[in-house]
Scaffold this motif. Structure first.
Motif, PDB file in Angstrom:
ATOM      1  N   SER A  47     -25.555 -39.170  10.973  1.00  0.00           N
ATOM      2  CA  SER A  47     -26.416 -39.290   9.796  1.00  0.00           C
ATOM      3  C   SER A  47     -27.781 -39.769  10.270  1.00  0.00           C
ATOM      4  O   SER A  47     -27.906 -40.372  11.331  1.00  0.00           O
ATOM      5  N   THR A  48     -28.801 -39.465   9.475  1.00  0.00           N
ATOM      6  CA  THR A  48     -30.164 -39.853   9.823  1.00  0.00           C
ATOM      7  C   THR A  48     -30.784 -40.644   8.683  1.00  0.00           C
ATOM      8  O   THR A  48     -30.466 -40.420   7.516  1.00  0.00           O
TER       9      THR A  48
ATOM     10  N   GLY B 220     -37.493 -36.175   7.346  1.00  0.00           N
ATOM     11  CA  GLY B 220     -36.383 -35.232   7.385  1.00  0.00           C
ATOM     12  C   GLY B 220     -36.399 -34.280   8.574  1.00  0.00           C
ATOM     13  O   GLY B 220     -35.511 -33.437   8.691  1.00  0.00           O
TER      14      GLY B 220
ATOM     15  N   ALA C 242     -33.109 -34.383  10.865  1.00  0.00           N
ATOM     16  CA  ALA C 242     -32.030 -33.605  10.250  1.00  0.00           C
ATOM     17  C   ALA C 242     -32.372 -32.120  10.273  1.00  0.00           C
ATOM     18  O   ALA C 242     -31.508 -31.272  10.509  1.00  0.00           O
TER      19      ALA C 242
ATOM     20  N   THR D 276     -30.147 -29.161  11.952  1.00  0.00           N
ATOM     21  CA  THR D 276     -29.597 -28.094  11.118  1.00  0.00           C
ATOM     22  C   THR D 276     -30.197 -26.722  11.428  1.00  0.00           C
ATOM     23  O   THR D 276     -29.766 -25.724  10.856  1.00  0.00           O
TER      24      THR D 276
ATOM     25  N   SER E 144     -24.080 -26.584  12.969  1.00  0.00           N
ATOM     26  CA  SER E 144     -24.445 -27.991  12.794  1.00  0.00           C
ATOM     27  C   SER E 144     -23.685 -28.662  11.652  1.00  0.00           C
ATOM     28  O   SER E 144     -23.596 -29.891  11.603  1.00  0.00           O
TER      29      SER E 144
ATOM     30  N   VAL F 217     -23.555 -32.705  11.344  1.00  0.00           N
ATOM     31  CA  VAL F 217     -24.492 -33.416  10.473  1.00  0.00           C
ATOM     32  C   VAL F 217     -23.795 -33.768   9.161  1.00  0.00           C
ATOM     33  O   VAL F 217     -23.438 -32.883   8.386  1.00  0.00           O
TER      34      VAL F 217
ATOM     35  N   ARG G 188     -25.100 -36.280   6.781  1.00  0.00           N
ATOM     36  CA  ARG G 188     -26.148 -36.397   5.760  1.00  0.00           C
ATOM     37  C   ARG G 188     -27.401 -37.016   6.363  1.00  0.00           C
ATOM     38  O   ARG G 188     -27.358 -37.628   7.411  1.00  0.00           O
ATOM     39  N   GLY G 189     -28.498 -36.837   5.619  1.00  0.00           N
ATOM     40  CA  GLY G 189     -29.761 -37.439   6.010  1.00  0.00           C
ATOM     41  C   GLY G 189     -30.381 -38.148   4.826  1.00  0.00           C
ATOM     42  O   GLY G 189     -30.303 -37.669   3.691  1.00  0.00           O
TER      43      GLY G 189
ATOM     44  N   SER H  17     -25.571 -42.964  13.862  1.00  0.00           N
ATOM     45  CA  SER H  17     -26.742 -42.764  13.015  1.00  0.00           C
ATOM     46  C   SER H  17     -27.996 -43.070  13.809  1.00  0.00           C
ATOM     47  O   SER H  17     -27.959 -43.829  14.784  1.00  0.00           O
TER      48      SER H  17
END
Length: 165
Positions: free
Chosen positions: A27-28, A35, A38, A42, A47, A51, A53-54, A101
């Motif tokens: 996560s980012t 963004g 991320a 993506t 991905s 991945v 979530r961001g 993260s």
């Protein structure tokens, strides 16, 4: 397709390939990059296995509401600080299903800098659920907004790779 430099795409590809093989999710938490971390991840096919979530938390209220950054931390140290980056990465990790993260907060410019926090100053933190933690204070200097943001993406991806070893 977003145009990221080949070097960033290669790092993102390494993360997607290696983390998929290891079963790791990311996560980012992004402020100055908005963004892009991320986004770089993506860009890589497959991905979605990596991945989770961001969080784009540009304002202080977003940092508090979405990531649990403490108001007193922001008041005492400011949004661009080691302390805020550490709270951001903790929030991104524990408000997601990620194993690792990364969080970034900085002054991309062209304005907004000060003597204490010049344009190009970025705090990055990466954290794992098993206690791994890295913090970098980067001073990219006033090289232009786009270059500061892309340099931050590169450093963040490198930190994720280092932490997963």
């Amino acid at each position: 397709m977003m145009h990221f430099p080949d070097e960033i795409l290669a790092l993102a590809q390494t993360i997607v390939t290696d983390f998929t093989a290891k079963g790791l999710m990311v996560s980012t938490a992004e402020s100055c990059t908005g963004g892009l971390i991320a986004g770089a991840l993506t860009e890589i096919p497959g991905s979605s296995a990596v991945v989770d979530r961001g969080f784009v938390t540009y304002t202080n209220s977003a940092k508090m509401e979405m990531l649990g950054v403490q108001e007193r931390t922001l008041a005492q140290f400011g949004a661009v600080s080691k302390e805020t980056a550490l709270q951001m990465v903790h929030g991104a990790l524990f408000r997601s299903h990620a194993d690792l993260s990364v969080a970034v907060t900085g002054v991309a410019g062209p304005g907004g800098g000060s003597v204490e926090k010049p344009v190009g100053l970025v705090h990055l933190a990466a954290k794992t659920r098993n206690g791994g933690l890295i913090h970098h204070e980067m001073r990219y200097s006033d090289i232009g907004r786009d270059k500061v943001r892309l340099a931050t993406v590169k450093t963040a991806l490198e930190m994720l790779i280092a932490l997963a070893k």
